[in-house]
Design a protein around this motif. Structure first.
Motif, PDB file in Angstrom:
ATOM      1  N   GLY A  38       0.834  -1.195   0.000  1.00  0.00           N
ATOM      2  CA  GLY A  38       0.000   0.000   0.000  1.00  0.00           C
ATOM      3  C   GLY A  38       0.864   1.239   0.000  1.00  0.00           C
ATOM      4  O   GLY A  38       2.026   1.200   0.412  1.00  0.00           O
ATOM      5  N   THR A  94      -2.302   2.465   6.213  1.00  0.00           N
ATOM      6  CA  THR A  94      -2.750   1.164   5.739  1.00  0.00           C
ATOM      7  C   THR A  94      -1.881   0.055   6.294  1.00  0.00           C
ATOM      8  O   THR A  94      -2.364  -0.840   6.991  1.00  0.00           O
ATOM      9  CB  THR A  94      -2.702   1.124   4.206  1.00  0.00           C
ATOM     10  OG1 THR A  94      -3.558   2.116   3.706  1.00  0.00           O
ATOM     11  CG2 THR A  94      -3.137  -0.234   3.690  1.00  0.00           C
ATOM     12  N   LYS A  95      -0.605   0.136   5.999  1.00  0.00           N
ATOM     13  CA  LYS A  95       0.261  -0.999   6.310  1.00  0.00           C
ATOM     14  C   LYS A  95       0.421  -1.176   7.816  1.00  0.00           C
ATOM     15  O   LYS A  95       0.102  -2.230   8.359  1.00  0.00           O
ATOM     16  CB  LYS A  95       1.622  -0.795   5.635  1.00  0.00           C
ATOM     17  CG  LYS A  95       1.521  -0.695   4.108  1.00  0.00           C
ATOM     18  CD  LYS A  95       2.871  -0.803   3.452  1.00  0.00           C
ATOM     19  CE  LYS A  95       3.771   0.368   3.741  1.00  0.00           C
ATOM     20  NZ  LYS A  95       3.468   1.580   3.004  1.00  0.00           N
ATOM     21  N   SER A 150      -2.972  -1.833   9.639  1.00  0.00           N
ATOM     22  CA  SER A 150      -3.577  -3.150   9.414  1.00  0.00           C
ATOM     23  C   SER A 150      -2.757  -4.236  10.098  1.00  0.00           C
ATOM     24  O   SER A 150      -3.326  -5.213  10.602  1.00  0.00           O
ATOM     25  CB  SER A 150      -3.746  -3.429   7.923  1.00  0.00           C
ATOM     26  OG  SER A 150      -2.526  -3.313   7.271  1.00  0.00           O
ATOM     27  N   GLY A 195      -3.633  -2.402   0.395  1.00  0.00           N
ATOM     28  CA  GLY A 195      -4.313  -1.157   0.728  1.00  0.00           C
ATOM     29  C   GLY A 195      -4.409  -0.322  -0.530  1.00  0.00           C
ATOM     30  O   GLY A 195      -4.348  -0.844  -1.640  1.00  0.00           O
ATOM     31  N   ARG A 196      -4.538   0.977  -0.346  1.00  0.00           N
ATOM     32  CA  ARG A 196      -4.614   1.805  -1.551  1.00  0.00           C
ATOM     33  C   ARG A 196      -3.280   1.734  -2.300  1.00  0.00           C
ATOM     34  O   ARG A 196      -2.214   1.775  -1.695  1.00  0.00           O
ATOM     35  CB  ARG A 196      -4.918   3.258  -1.202  1.00  0.00           C
ATOM     36  CG  ARG A 196      -5.177   4.044  -2.476  1.00  0.00           C
ATOM     37  CD  ARG A 196      -5.154   5.523  -2.267  1.00  0.00           C
ATOM     38  NE  ARG A 196      -6.355   5.963  -1.587  1.00  0.00           N
ATOM     39  CZ  ARG A 196      -6.682   7.247  -1.475  1.00  0.00           C
ATOM     40  NH1 ARG A 196      -5.930   8.179  -1.993  1.00  0.00           N
ATOM     41  NH2 ARG A 196      -7.770   7.583  -0.833  1.00  0.00           N
ATOM     42  N   LYS A 207      -9.159   5.009   3.762  1.00  0.00           N
ATOM     43  CA  LYS A 207      -8.494   4.522   4.965  1.00  0.00           C
ATOM     44  C   LYS A 207      -9.303   3.398   5.583  1.00  0.00           C
ATOM     45  O   LYS A 207     -10.519   3.493   5.696  1.00  0.00           O
ATOM     46  CB  LYS A 207      -8.356   5.650   5.982  1.00  0.00           C
ATOM     47  CG  LYS A 207      -7.101   6.463   5.844  1.00  0.00           C
ATOM     48  CD  LYS A 207      -6.986   7.452   6.989  1.00  0.00           C
ATOM     49  CE  LYS A 207      -5.731   8.291   6.819  1.00  0.00           C
ATOM     50  NZ  LYS A 207      -5.573   9.252   7.896  1.00  0.00           N
ATOM     51  N   GLN A 218      -9.725   0.442   4.429  1.00  0.00           N
ATOM     52  CA  GLN A 218     -10.218  -0.569   3.494  1.00  0.00           C
ATOM     53  C   GLN A 218      -9.041  -1.363   2.932  1.00  0.00           C
ATOM     54  O   GLN A 218      -7.988  -0.789   2.626  1.00  0.00           O
ATOM     55  CB  GLN A 218     -10.964   0.090   2.347  1.00  0.00           C
ATOM     56  CG  GLN A 218     -12.363   0.526   2.728  1.00  0.00           C
ATOM     57  CD  GLN A 218     -13.155   0.932   1.509  1.00  0.00           C
ATOM     58  OE1 GLN A 218     -12.692   1.735   0.714  1.00  0.00           O
ATOM     59  NE2 GLN A 218     -14.333   0.381   1.361  1.00  0.00           N
ATOM     60  N   LEU A 219      -9.267  -2.636   2.790  1.00  0.00           N
ATOM     61  CA  LEU A 219      -8.203  -3.515   2.303  1.00  0.00           C
ATOM     62  C   LEU A 219      -8.773  -4.520   1.324  1.00  0.00           C
ATOM     63  O   LEU A 219      -9.966  -4.823   1.342  1.00  0.00           O
ATOM     64  CB  LEU A 219      -7.604  -4.321   3.464  1.00  0.00           C
ATOM     65  CG  LEU A 219      -6.950  -3.568   4.617  1.00  0.00           C
ATOM     66  CD1 LEU A 219      -6.636  -4.542   5.725  1.00  0.00           C
ATOM     67  CD2 LEU A 219      -5.691  -2.877   4.147  1.00  0.00           C
ATOM     68  N   LYS A 240     -13.090  -4.057   5.592  1.00  0.00           N
ATOM     69  CA  LYS A 240     -12.813  -2.818   6.308  1.00  0.00           C
ATOM     70  C   LYS A 240     -12.348  -3.203   7.705  1.00  0.00           C
ATOM     71  O   LYS A 240     -12.958  -4.058   8.344  1.00  0.00           O
ATOM     72  CB  LYS A 240     -14.088  -1.971   6.375  1.00  0.00           C
ATOM     73  CG  LYS A 240     -13.871  -0.591   6.965  1.00  0.00           C
ATOM     74  CD  LYS A 240     -15.133   0.241   6.779  1.00  0.00           C
ATOM     75  CE  LYS A 240     -14.993   1.609   7.430  1.00  0.00           C
ATOM     76  NZ  LYS A 240     -13.919   2.435   6.896  1.00  0.00           N
ATOM     77  N   ARG A 257      -9.603   1.344  12.922  1.00  0.00           N
ATOM     78  CA  ARG A 257      -8.320   1.965  13.271  1.00  0.00           C
ATOM     79  C   ARG A 257      -7.850   1.342  14.586  1.00  0.00           C
ATOM     80  O   ARG A 257      -8.647   1.235  15.534  1.00  0.00           O
ATOM     81  CB  ARG A 257      -8.544   3.471  13.454  1.00  0.00           C
ATOM     82  CG  ARG A 257      -7.294   4.240  13.674  1.00  0.00           C
ATOM     83  CD  ARG A 257      -7.634   5.685  13.998  1.00  0.00           C
ATOM     84  NE  ARG A 257      -6.900   6.113  15.181  1.00  0.00           N
ATOM     85  CZ  ARG A 257      -7.166   7.209  15.866  1.00  0.00           C
ATOM     86  NH1 ARG A 257      -8.156   7.979  15.505  1.00  0.00           N
ATOM     87  NH2 ARG A 257      -6.442   7.532  16.900  1.00  0.00           N
TER      88      ARG A 257
END
Lengths: 671, 333
Positions: A174, A180-181, A184, A516-517, A544, A546-547, A561, A564
Motif C-alpha cells: 500500500g 494502511t500498512k 492493518s 491497501g490503496r 483509509k 479498506q483492504l 474494512k 483503526r
C-alpha cells in the motif's frame, strides 16, 4: 424495476438476476447479472445465486452500465448539438456486473452458473462464501469486516494458513501515509492475540519515525484516566464510533497491546537510548540493545563491506569464528603466553595484538609473514576492519561484555517486542534485522524461544529483499523464512509500498496478501494483471481502513474494512510524551535506579560516579543491570567503590568503552 | 407468458404424419413484413381556415404527453394440416407511462399479450387445436368481396397474417378504451397509429395518434405539394378526413425533421385527435409537444425520423417480453 428495499426472499434481499448471452456466457467460475440502478451492489460486493438445485456465491469483480444508445452521435443529433438540452425522456440505464465464483454448493458437478435471482449475501452467506464456516470458530482470525450498507460481517483468516503449518506469512502492500500498512498489521496482531492461537509473540522492527513506539497506549482514554486532561489538551482524536462498532463486530477487544517491550541501541554516547520513546514517563519498558563480539561475528559478511571480504579475509574470519571465538578452553596463540578466551571485541583486540607481536616481534617467529596459513597482510586488513566495527556501529556494538539483548529463551505469549532501529543507518538496521531473525529461527528450531510461534514484522521489504540487487545475507535470511518459516513457527509479516519490487519468492510464499490503496503505476505492473480493471481502479481509490485480502481459503480477493487500531498514533505519542533531551550519565543512572526504587537519591548516584569516573561508573551500571540484584543502588555503589580502589595509582587503565585499540601507523590497511 | 400449449401442439404434430411442421419458416414481425397495401386517396374537409396552409409551430416548451401506446405482432406459418397453412401469431400491446424523472415505466394493468393459431375454420376444423393451454384459435374470414375462403395457400397465409394484425389492432383498441377509464385529467396519451382505425371506437379527449406511413392521402395537387414541402417545425391546417365507416377525427401534418436531401416524407407525420373545437385551439401546442419529443432519437430504428422515442421504448419493451425467435425455432426443430 426492482426496488432493493422491497423484494425479500428467505431473509435475503434480491438485487438482481443472472443473465447469460452468447457474447457474455456464464461459466463455472464467472457469471453476469443485472441490477436496478440504485441497487447497493458495487465492486467487491458478495452475492449469491440461489436456485432449487444449486447455490452459487460470488464476488463482484466488474461492472458496466449502458443505455439503448447505439452511438454517441445519436445523442448529439438528438440534442441538436446542445448538451444543456434536457431530453423529454431519459433512456433506460442498465447496471450489469460480473461476479467471480467463490463457492458452489454442491461442489460437484462443476457446472456453469445457472440463470436465477441474485441476492445480497448476509452474514451467514458471507461465512459460507469464504468457506470460513469450517474454521472460524476454531482457528479463525478476524482480518476485518465485509461491509455492504449496514452489513458488517467478520471475515476470518485461518490461523493454520496464516501462522502455519499449512501456509504462512502475510505480505501487505500500500502507498505510504494512509495508515494502511502499519495500522492493518497492528489490528491483525490484536486479532491474532485475541484468537485461539496458542503461544505467539511478535517482533516488530520500527524502521522509521515513531510508528510503533506507543503500542501500549490507547488512542483515547476515559475521563477519569490520569492522562485524560493531556489527551484533551492536545486534542488527540480517539476512535470513531464506527471503529468501535467494528471491534465489536469482529469480537476483538478494543484495547491497546497489553504486553509490549521496547528495545533500542544506544546513541553514540553509549548511555542515551537511540529512540524517540525516551520520555521518562514511558521509558521504563525500553531496554538497551547492546551486542558483543559473539553476537555479531557470524554475521561478519553483513557488517563488513562486501569488497573487503575476499576469499582470504573470509578464510581468516572463519578461522577466528570457529577456532578462536568458540575455543572452549581458550585459544593458544603459540607465543608461549597463556591461552586467550575471546568473547568480546576487547578480547579480540588483544588476540590480534599478540598475533601481530608474534609475527613482528623479537621471538623465533620474527619476520614470518604467515600465521596459521593466513598472510600478515590479510591479518592486518581483517584486524583493521574488525577493530573499526565498534566505532562504525557505535551504540549497538560494545567492546566489553556489557551486552544487552532480547530475552532469548523467555519470550512471552501475546507480547510484542518492538526493536526501534529508526535512528540507525541502513547498515546498522541490516545487522539488527539479520541477527534478530537468525536468532529467532535458531531458537524456534530448537524450541527454546519460549513461545511456539513468533511473528516478525518487517516494513520496507523492498529495501531488505528487493527483486533485483545483490544477494545480501539479510535477503537470504528473509527468503529462508518465507520458504521454511511455516514449519518452524517463524512467520513473516512483511510490508512494502511496491510489491513488484520485492523478491518474487517472498511474496509468492506469503499465504495471505493484503492490499491497501495502491499507486496506479504499481497496479500497471504484470503482477496485478490477474485483477480486473475495476478491482485495480478500486484498489487505487481505497479509503483509509479498506483492504483487499487474498487468502488460501478465498478463491477470489475480498474487500474488507478494519477498524483503526486502538493504539496511540506515533505523531500523537510524541506530542503526549515529548522526546526527552539527552541526559548525562549521572542522570541516566539515577533515573534508572529511581524507576526501580523511588527512594534512591540523586546525590547517592553523584557520589558513586565521582568516586570512579564516568566511564567506569557506566560500566558498573551496566554490570549491575545485567546482574539484577535485589538492591541495585547498593550493588552499584559497591561496584563503583571496588573500581575506584583498582584505579589507584599503579593500577592499569581499563580499555575504553567500545573504543578500538590504537591503530599502528605501519598498518597499510588503516583507514 | 407460457408457451406450454404451443410446445404440446408441436410435440403432437411431430408424432402426426399427416401434419407438416415447418422447421425453416422464419418469424416475422410487422416492421419486417408490412402487409402489402395499395396507396389510397380519401377526401377531407379543412376545418382550420378555408384553405390548407402551413403554420409555424411555436418553438421551445416541453411535451405534456404522459402515456404512450403501441403494439407488436409476430407470426409464422407453423404447420400445414391437410395442405392448409396454420399461422402462429403473437400479439402484444402496452401503455407505458413517463414518470416525473423522465423514465419510462410499465403500467401493469395496461399491458397485454397473447398467442394463438390463425386459420380458416371453413377449411380446417378447429376442434383438434382447441385443447392446448393458452393457445387461442382464431378464424380467418374470407377476403372482402368474396363469400368463401380461397384454399390457395398463399391467400390463406396472407389472410391469416392480416388476421394477426387485426387482432393486434383490437388489443390496442381495448387498451385505449381502458386508458380512458384509467387516466386523470392531466394525462395525455400518444398512440402509435391512427385513431380512426376501424377497431378504435372513436377518438377520445387527451389522446393523439401519430401516423408514420403515408399510404393514405387526403389532398392532391398544390395541397399535396404544400404538405410535402413543409419545413421542419411547420404543420398544416387542421382537416377532417372523410373515411367511410370511421369515427370522425381532426388531423394535420407536421414535419419533425429537416428533409433536405432526403425523401419528401422524411420526418413527416400525420396527427389525429378528437374532432372537437378544443383540438383546433391546441393544434399548435400538441405539435410543439411532438417537436419536443424528437429528443432523444429513436435511432437505430430505421423509422427514427417519424418514430418518437417513447413509442420506440414501448416497442422495445414488448419485444423484450415476446417469445424469442430462438425459443420458437428450438421448439419446432
Amino acid at each position: 424495476m426492482i426496488d432493493p428495499s422491497e423484494k425479500q426472499t428467505s431473509e435475503l434481499t434480491q438485487v438482481g438476476r443472472v443473465v447469460a448471452t452468447e457474447q457474455k456466457p456464464n461459466t463455472a467460475y464467472e457469471f453476469h447479472f443485472w441490477t436496478a440502478v440504485r441497487s447497493p451492489v458495487g465492486i467487491g460486493t458478495l452475492v449469491l445465486v440461489e436456485t432449487s438445485d444449486v447455490t452459487v456465491y460470488g464476488v463482484v469483480v466488474e461492472g458496466w452500465s449502458f443505455t439503448d444508445l447505439a452511438s454517441p452521435l445519436y445523442d448529439y443529433i438528438g440534442l441538436e448539438g446542445d448538451p444543456t438540452t434536457q431530453p423529454m425522456t431519459q433512456r433506460p440505464e442498465i447496471r450489469c456486473y460480473t461476479a467471480a465464483v467463490l463457492r458452489i454448493e454442491p461442489e460437484e458437478p462443476v457446472q456453469p452458473v445457472p440463470v436465477g435471482p441474485v441476492y445480497l449475501a448476509d452474514d451467514a452467506a458471507v461465512t459460507r462464501a469464504l468457506r470460513s464456516d469450517g474454521y472460524a470458530e476454531k482457528t479463525g482470525v478476524a482480518v476485518g469486516a465485509y461491509q455492504n450498507g449496514d452489513i458488517h460481517c467478520p471475515v476470518y483468516l485461518d490461523a493454520e494458513f496464516l501462522l502455519g503449518p499449512e501456509a504462512a506469512h502475510v505480505n501487505l502492500t500500500g502507498v505510504s501515509g494512509l495508515a494502511t500498512k502499519t495500522s492493518s498489521i497492528e489490528f491483525l496482531l490484536q486479532s491474532i492475540f485475541a484468537s485461539n492461537v496458542p503461544e505467539v509473540a511478535c517482533v516488530c522492527f520500527n524502521v522509521k519515525g515513531h510508528d510503533m513506539l506507543f503500542l501500549d497506549h490507547a488512542s483515547d482514554v476515559d475521563s477519569d484516566h490520569a492522562l485524560a486532561s493531556r489527551y484533551e489538551e492536545l486534542e488527540i482524536s480517539g476512535l470513531a464510533e464506527t471503529d468501535r462498532a467494528l471491534y465489536d463486530a469482529l469480537k476483538v477487544p478494543c484495547q491497546p497491546f497489553a504486553n509490549v517491550r521496547y528495545f533500542a541501541p544506544y546513541k553514540e554516547d553509549g548511555y542515551n537510548l537511540n529512540t524517540l520513546r525516551n520520555n521518562l514517563e514511558i521509558s521504563g519498558n525500553v531496554a538497551p540493545l547492546a551486542w558483543g563480539l559473539t553476537d555479531v561475528f557470524k554475521f561478519a559478511e553483513v557488517v563488513l563491506n562486501r569488497d573487503d571480504v575476499d576469499a582470504k579475509a573470509d578464510a581468516l574470519i572463519q578461522f577466528i569464528n570457529q577456532q578462536v571465538i568458540n575455543a572452549k578452553n581458550g585459544f593458544d596463540i603459540g607465543d608461549n603466553g597463556p591461552s586467550i578466551r575471546v568473547q568480546t571485541f576487547a578480547d579480540l583486540e588483544r588476540w590480534f595484538e599478540r598475533v601481530m607481536k608474534l609475527m613482528e616481534g623479537e621471538g623465533r617467529d620474527k619476520g614470518q609473514d604467515q600465521y596459521r596459513t593466513h598472510h600478515i597482510a590479510t591479518i592486518r586488513k581483517v584486524h583493521n576492519r574488525l577493530s573499526n566495527l565498534v566505532t562504525r556501529y557505535k551504540g549497538l556494538l560494545v567492546g566489553d561484555e556489557n551486552r544487552a539483548d532480547l530475552p532469548w529463551g523467555s519470550f512471552e505469549d501475546r507480547t510484542v517486542y518492538v526493536i526501534d532501529i529508526a535512528g540507525m543507518d541502513a547498515q546498522g538496521q541490516d545487522l539488527v534485522v539479520t541477527r534478530v531473525v537468525n536468532e529467532l529461527r535458531e531458537h524456534l528450531e530448537k524450541k527454546t524461544l519460549g513461545v511456539e510461534k513468533c511473528i516478525v514484522v518487517v516494513d520496507e521489504l523492498n529495501k531488505y529483499a528487493p527483486s533485483d540487487g545483490p544477494e545480501t545475507y539479510l535477503k537470504k535470511t528473509l527468503l529462508e523464512i518465507s520458504e521454511r518459516g511455516r514449519y518452524l513457527g517463524l512467520v513473516l509479516f512483511s510490508a512494502q509500498q511496491f510489491r513488484s519490487q520485492v523478491h518474487k519468492r517472498i511474496v509468492g510464499n506469503s499465504g495471505t496478501s493484503i492490499y491497501g490503496r495502491m499507486d496506479m503505476d504499481e497496479l500497471a505492473t504484470p503482477g496485478y494483471q490477474v485483477l480486473t480493471r475495476a478491482e485495480r481502479e478500486k484498489l487505487a481509490t481505497l479509503s483509509k481502513g479498506q483492504l483487499m485480502v487474498r487468502h488460501p481459503h478465498f478463491s477470489q480477493a475480498i474487500f474488507v474494512k478494519f477498524p483503526r487500531p486502538n493504539v496511540l498514533r506515533g505523531a500523537d505519542g510524541v506530542r503526549l510524551f515529548p522526546t526527552a533531551a539527552d541526559m548525562t550519565v549521572e542522570e541516566v543512572i539515577f533515573q534508572e535506579f529511581k524507576r526501580l526504587n523511588p527512594a534512591v537519591q540523586r546525590n547517592q548516584v553523584r557520589e558513586a560516579v565521582e568516586q570512579t569516573g564516568v566511564e567506569s561508573a557506566l560500566e558498573a551500571f551496566n554490570r549491575v543491570k545485567l546482574g539484577r540484584p535485589e538492591d541495585p543502588m547498593e550493588a552499584f555503589r559497591n561496584t563503583c567503590r571496588k573500581r575506584a580502589d583498582r584505579q589507584q595509582p599503579g593500577a592499569s587503565t581499563p580499555h575504553g568503552f567500545g573504543a578500538p585499540a590504537p591503530v599502528s601507523l605501519d598498518d597499510p590497511f588503516a583507514d | 407468458m407460457s408457451l406450454s400449449g404451443l410446445e404440446s401442439l408441436i410435440k403432437d404434430c411431430k408424432r402426426n404424419p399427416t401434419v407438416r411442421l415447418l422447421r425453416t419458416e422464419s418469424l416475422t414481425d410487422e416492421t419486417l413484413s408490412l402487409p402489402e397495401r395499395e396507396p389510397r386517396t380519401h377526401r377531407s374537409d379543412i376545418v382550420e381556415g378555408s384553405v390548407l396552409a402551413s403554420h409555424d409551430v411555436p418553438k421551445g416548451g416541453r411535451s405534456s404527453f404522459t402515456h404512450f401506446l403501441d403494439g407488436i405482432e409476430r407470426r409464422r406459418v407453423l404447420l400445414y394440416s391437410d395442405c392448409i397453412p396454420v399461422v402462429w401469431g403473437y400479439v402484444a400491446a402496452c401503455v407505458r407511462r413517463r414518470s416525473e424523472d423522465q423514465l419510462m415505466c410499465p403500467v401493469q394493468a395496461l399491458t397485454c399479450s397473447e398467442h394463438g393459431l390463425y386459420f380458416p375454420f371453413e377449411l380446417l376444423s378447429p376442434t383438434s387445436f382447441k385443447r392446448y393451454e393458452g393457445l387461442r384459435v382464431h378464424d380467418v374470414r374470407p377476403l372482402k368481396g368474396s363469400e368463401t375462403v380461397s384454399d390457395n395457400t398463399f391467400d390463406v397465409q396472407r389472410q391469416a397474417f392480416n388476421a394477426v394484425s387485426n387482432r393486434r389492432a383490437e388489443q390496442e383498441a381495448d387498451l385505449l378504451q381502458s386508458w380512458g377509464a384509467f387516466s386523470s385529467d392531466r394525462d395525455w396519451l400518444l398512440v402509435d397509429g391512427a385513431l380512426s382505425s376501424s377497431f378504435r371506437k372513436g377518438a377520445q379527449e387527451r389522446v393523439v395518434g401519430v401516423i408514420k406511413s403515408h399510404l393514405a392521402r387526403y389532398f392532391e395537387g398544390d395541397d399535396y405539394r404544400l404538405i410535402l414541402n413543409l419545413k421542419v417545425g411547420q404543420r398544416t391546417s387542421v382537416f377532417r378526413p372523410r373515411v367511410p365507416n370511421l369515427e370522425p377525427v381532426y388531423s394535420w401534418y407536421l414535419r419533425l425533421h429537416d428533409d433536405t436531401g432526403r425523401d419528401p416524407t422524411f420526418g413527416l407525420v400525420r396527427l389525429e385527435a378528437c374532432a372537437e373545437v378544443g383540438t383546433l385551439s391546441m393544434a399548435d401546442e400538441i405539435s410543439a409537444w411532438l417537436m419536443a419529443e424528437r429528443s432523444p432519437l429513436s435511432l437505430p430504428d430505421a423509422r427514427w425520423d417519424r418514430m418518437i422515442y417513447p413509442i420506440y421504448d414501448c416497442e422495445q419493451y414488448l419485444k423484450a417480453l415476446a417469445p424469442s425467435r430462438a425459443h420458437i425455432e428450438a421448439l419446432v426443430s
